[in-house]
Design a protein around this motif. Structure first.
Motif, mmCIF file in Angstrom:
data_model
loop_
_atom_site.group_PDB
_atom_site.id
_atom_site.type_symbol
_atom_site.label_atom_id
_atom_site.label_comp_id
_atom_site.label_asym_id
_atom_site.label_seq_id
_atom_site.Cartn_x
_atom_site.Cartn_y
_atom_site.Cartn_z
ATOM 1 N N CYS A 34 11.410 17.992 2.139
ATOM 2 C CA CYS A 34 10.613 19.372 2.714
ATOM 3 C C CYS A 34 10.436 20.272 1.801
ATOM 4 C CB CYS A 34 11.689 19.789 4.002
ATOM 5 S SG CYS A 34 11.931 18.714 5.324
ATOM 6 N N THR A 35 8.964 20.501 1.842
ATOM 7 C CA THR A 35 8.465 21.575 1.035
ATOM 8 C C THR A 35 7.225 22.484 1.619
ATOM 9 O OG1 THR A 35 7.621 22.038 -1.189
ATOM 10 C CG2 THR A 35 7.010 19.889 -0.131
ATOM 11 N N VAL A 36 6.873 23.313 1.095
ATOM 12 C CA VAL A 36 5.666 23.877 1.728
ATOM 13 C C VAL A 36 4.334 23.474 0.825
ATOM 14 C CG1 VAL A 36 4.505 26.261 1.880
ATOM 15 C CG2 VAL A 36 7.081 26.179 2.045
ATOM 16 N N VAL A 37 3.467 23.198 1.991
ATOM 17 C CA VAL A 37 2.076 22.513 1.541
ATOM 18 C C VAL A 37 0.996 23.369 1.949
ATOM 19 C CG1 VAL A 37 3.256 20.292 0.939
ATOM 20 C CG2 VAL A 37 2.015 20.758 3.111
ATOM 21 N N SER A 38 0.105 23.388 1.379
ATOM 22 C CA SER A 38 -1.241 23.897 1.767
ATOM 23 C C SER A 38 -2.339 22.929 2.071
ATOM 24 C CB SER A 38 -1.672 25.078 0.649
ATOM 25 O OG SER A 38 -1.058 26.084 0.472
ATOM 26 N N LEU A 64 -5.051 18.832 0.011
ATOM 27 C CA LEU A 64 -3.499 19.308 0.218
ATOM 28 C C LEU A 64 -3.005 19.253 -1.133
ATOM 29 C CD1 LEU A 64 -0.981 17.310 2.073
ATOM 30 C CD2 LEU A 64 -0.309 17.711 -0.143
ATOM 31 N N GLU A 65 -2.286 20.676 -1.198
ATOM 32 C CA GLU A 65 -1.505 21.277 -2.440
ATOM 33 C C GLU A 65 -0.077 21.279 -2.278
ATOM 34 O OE1 GLU A 65 -3.679 23.860 -5.112
ATOM 35 O OE2 GLU A 65 -5.540 22.828 -4.920
ATOM 36 N N ILE A 66 0.716 21.192 -3.131
ATOM 37 C CA ILE A 66 2.043 21.837 -3.204
ATOM 38 C C ILE A 66 1.974 23.333 -3.245
ATOM 39 C CG2 ILE A 66 4.388 21.353 -3.785
ATOM 40 C CD1 ILE A 66 3.397 18.985 -2.474
ATOM 41 N N GLY A 67 2.821 23.993 -2.252
ATOM 42 C CA GLY A 67 3.112 25.342 -2.445
ATOM 43 C C GLY A 67 2.094 26.128 -1.506
ATOM 44 N N LYS A 68 2.333 27.459 -1.570
ATOM 45 C CA LYS A 68 1.370 28.231 -0.670
ATOM 46 C C LYS A 68 0.062 28.678 -1.522
ATOM 47 C CE LYS A 68 1.640 32.158 2.264
ATOM 48 N NZ LYS A 68 2.306 33.340 2.863
ATOM 49 N N ASP A 73 -8.580 29.562 -3.325
ATOM 50 C CA ASP A 73 -8.443 29.137 -4.627
ATOM 51 C C ASP A 73 -8.507 27.401 -4.623
ATOM 52 O OD1 ASP A 73 -7.779 31.337 -5.713
ATOM 53 O OD2 ASP A 73 -5.528 31.370 -5.099
ATOM 54 N N MET A 74 -7.966 26.951 -3.352
ATOM 55 C CA MET A 74 -8.274 25.169 -3.043
ATOM 56 C C MET A 74 -9.671 24.995 -3.358
ATOM 57 S SD MET A 74 -5.327 24.657 -0.032
ATOM 58 C CE MET A 74 -5.679 22.934 -0.282
ATOM 59 N N ILE A 75 -10.577 25.940 -2.711
ATOM 60 C CA ILE A 75 -11.931 25.416 -2.719
ATOM 61 C C ILE A 75 -12.304 25.693 -4.220
ATOM 62 C CG2 ILE A 75 -14.292 26.131 -2.085
ATOM 63 C CD1 ILE A 75 -13.140 26.836 0.705
#
Length: 196
Positions: A34-38, A64-68, A73-75
């Motif tokens: 279990c971890t935080v993903v965006s 999908l990226e790991i973390g918040k 930033d993703m775009i």
């Protein structure tokens, strides 16, 4: 339950037998902690699906990226990755183009080596000059044809950019052909003067 009492094995533990045999099934277990993903996608009921892009099929958004991570930033990272992959494909296409033209023009350098290599002192120098000229011509051909293909593909999506690239590539072809024809005329005139 195991159908027909088949033997089942894991990478770490045997389940029904000590030795694998014909008909045994290998299974493997993995754990996703279990971890935080965006996630950047479209919500459809209780599931996530790719977001359709206005550019058409093949450009759907599903990231999908790991973390918040912020959506901006993703775009930005996605656009950067797309730019890198685009230039990798362009470089690969140019390299294939160069290899193809090199294989075609290899006949010229091979003929020069066979016909001129036996001449003392001047033979190796002449073959080196011919090889250099053929290499330059190969680079020019690969660059202009790659630019022409890219221009043709861009005409539909960005007409101004595509037409500019086509004009540049055709201009390079025209200049190269004029230089070659003028050199041929000069050689013919020089040969005619020698015979006169």
């Amino acid at each position: 339950s195991v159908p027909n009492q088949e033997k089942v094995y894991s990478n770490s533990k045997n389940f029904l037998a000590q030795n694998p045999g014909i008909g045994s099934i290998r299974v493997q277990f993995s754990e996703v902690r279990c971890t935080v993903v965006s996630v950047l996608a479209r919500i459809q009921g209780k599931t996530l699906s790719s977001w359709p892009s206005a550019q058409g099929p093949g450009y759907d958004i599903a990231m999908l990226e790991i973390g918040k991570v912020d959506a901006a930033d993703m775009i930005a990272r996605g656009q950067s990755n797309n730019t890198i992959m685009t230039w990798i494909r362009r470089t690969g296409g140019w390299l294939l183009n160069y290899i193809g033209f090199s294989m075609i023009t290899q006949v010229i350098t091979t003929a020069a080596n066979i016909s001129l290599e036996w001449i003392p002192l001047m033979g190796p120098m002449a073959t080196s000059i011919i090889g250099l000229g053929v290499s330059i011509a190969t680079v020019v051909l690969a660059t202009t044809t790659s630019t022409m293909v890219a221009g043709l593909s861009w005409v539909i999506y960005r007409p101004m950019l595509g037409m500019t690239m086509l004009a540049i590539s055709l201009g390079c072809f025209s200049v190269a052909s004029r230089v070659g024809s003028s050199n041929g005329i000069k050689r013919n005139v020089y040969a005619a003067k020698l015979y006169d």
